[in-house]
Design a protein around this motif. Structure first.
Motif, PDB file in Angstrom:
ATOM      1  N   VAL A   7       0.850  -1.187   0.000  1.00 57.83           N
ATOM      2  CA  VAL A   7       0.000   0.000   0.000  1.00 57.83           C
ATOM      3  C   VAL A   7       0.888   1.239   0.000  1.00 57.83           C
ATOM      4  CG1 VAL A   7      -1.890   1.225   1.119  1.00 57.83           C
ATOM      5  CG2 VAL A   7      -1.723  -1.282   1.313  1.00 57.83           C
ATOM      6  N   HIS A   8       0.658   2.117  -0.965  1.00 55.41           N
ATOM      7  CA  HIS A   8       1.452   3.348  -1.069  1.00 55.41           C
ATOM      8  C   HIS A   8       0.539   4.553  -1.188  1.00 55.41           C
ATOM      9  CE1 HIS A   8       5.542   1.830  -1.107  1.00 55.41           C
ATOM     10  NE2 HIS A   8       5.104   0.800  -1.801  1.00 55.41           N
ATOM     11  N   ALA A   9       1.083   5.703  -0.835  1.00 54.94           N
ATOM     12  CA  ALA A   9       0.290   6.928  -0.810  1.00 54.94           C
ATOM     13  C   ALA A   9       0.055   7.478  -2.211  1.00 54.94           C
ATOM     14  CB  ALA A   9       0.972   7.980   0.059  1.00 54.94           C
ATOM     15  N   ALA A  37      -3.206   5.056  -2.841  1.00 55.78           N
ATOM     16  CA  ALA A  37      -4.264   5.789  -2.148  1.00 55.78           C
ATOM     17  C   ALA A  37      -4.763   6.990  -2.937  1.00 55.78           C
ATOM     18  CB  ALA A  37      -3.773   6.242  -0.775  1.00 55.78           C
ATOM     19  N   GLY A 123       2.407  -1.233   5.053  1.00 54.94           N
ATOM     20  CA  GLY A 123       2.026   0.166   5.182  1.00 54.94           C
ATOM     21  C   GLY A 123       3.278   0.990   5.424  1.00 54.94           C
ATOM     22  N   HIS A 135       1.216  10.080   3.839  1.00 58.20           N
ATOM     23  CA  HIS A 135       1.945   8.906   4.307  1.00 58.20           C
ATOM     24  C   HIS A 135       1.507   8.535   5.719  1.00 58.20           C
ATOM     25  CE1 HIS A 135       5.359   8.578   1.229  1.00 58.20           C
ATOM     26  NE2 HIS A 135       4.532   9.513   0.776  1.00 58.20           N
ATOM     27  N   VAL A 138      -1.690   6.725   5.375  1.00 56.93           N
ATOM     28  CA  VAL A 138      -1.496   5.328   4.983  1.00 56.93           C
ATOM     29  C   VAL A 138      -1.228   4.470   6.202  1.00 56.93           C
ATOM     30  CG1 VAL A 138       0.114   3.740   3.828  1.00 56.93           C
ATOM     31  CG2 VAL A 138      -0.790   5.704   2.588  1.00 56.93           C
TER      32      VAL A 138
END
Length: 267
Positions: A7-9, A37, A123, A135, A138
């Motif tokens: 999962v990345h911003a 995201a 995360g 961030h 996240v």
């Protein structure tokens, strides 16, 4: 074989943050899923952006190119708008990720985790590495999504090794390199130093064998001439020092950093 969800911003965070781990996992036959995201709409617009095309549309294509390099099986988008650093104008936008309802965003992410029956999810550390509001969000959303998932995946949190960065900073200064006012011990956007002390990190992953794939993933985001351009302009020795290792915290695990791999038996 396992399924791991990164999962990345923002678009391009996967390339600078976990590209080596993603490529290695895919090469070993694991299913690699990327969740982004935000849509990257406040990134740099390429000079050749066609009329009627948006920055967000262009950056989706860049993510797809990066994902292809890394062997990603699926890309999922949470659909939020970029936030900026503290005090930036775009932070007041209704869909800015920093303003998201944590549970709402976490339910969207948990739906991905459930549909993939994810074994592992990544995360960010508690302050997102350097304090960027997206961030930090996240970090909050991934932790909540793990709680909401039907089968709780193992959680790893991406971070930067502050001690290693400090050593690189001092070496660069000693070599007379231009370091501007950058200092890993100086305050980030949230007032905290960058990254995490090595003593609080659990896992160092050597991604030197995947380093050229990591560079190619960064090159896929060529429109981002400021941040990505700076990374790609580094001399090879500096690029290797900065991007040859990837670091993870595993909440609940005893302190102490080991060098290894996410899917080692002792993980």
């Amino acid at each position: 074989m396992s399924t791991i969800v990164f999962v990345h911003a923002h678009p391009d965070d996967e390339a600078s943050g976990t590209a080596g781990s993603m490529a290695r996992a895919a090469d070993e036959g694991h299913r690699v899923v990327l969740v982004v995201a935000t849509d990257g709409d406040h990134g740099s617009a390429p000079e050749d952006l066609a009329d009627g095309r948006t920055v967000a549309e262009h950056r989706r294509e860049e993510v797809a190119a990066s994902a292809k390099v890394l062997g990603v099986a699926r890309i999922a988008w949470l659909g939020y708008a970029d936030s900026g650093m503290t005090g930036w104008e775009q932070n007041s936008a209704p869909r800015a990720f920093m303003n998201a309802d944590v549970d709402e965003a976490a339910r969207s992410l948990a739906a991905v985790l459930d549909s993939e029956d994810a074994d592992v999810v990544t995360g960010y550390d508690w302050h997102g590495g350097y304090g960027h509001p997206d961030h930090v969000m996240v970090h909050r959303v991934v932790r909540r999504a793990v709680e909401l998932a039907a089968r709780r995946p193992r959680l790893l949190e991406v971070t930067m090794n502050r001690d290693a960065m400090r050593a690189m900073f001092r070496m660069a200064q000693a070599a007379g390199m231009e370091t501007a006012d950058w200092d890993p011990d100086g305050p980030g956007d949230d007032g905290n130093p960058i990254g995490t002390p090595e003593a609080e990190i659990n896992l160092r992953v050597d991604v030197l064998p995947q380093l050229e794939r990591k560079r190619a993933a960064l090159q896929a985001h060529a429109s981002q001439t400021t941040d990505v351009g700076m990374m790609l302009s580094l001399p090879q020795e500096a690029f290797t020092a900065m991007f040859g290792d990837e670091y993870y915290i595993e909440p609940g695990r005893e302190p102490g950093m080991r060098s290894g791999w996410i899917f080692d038996d002792e993980s």
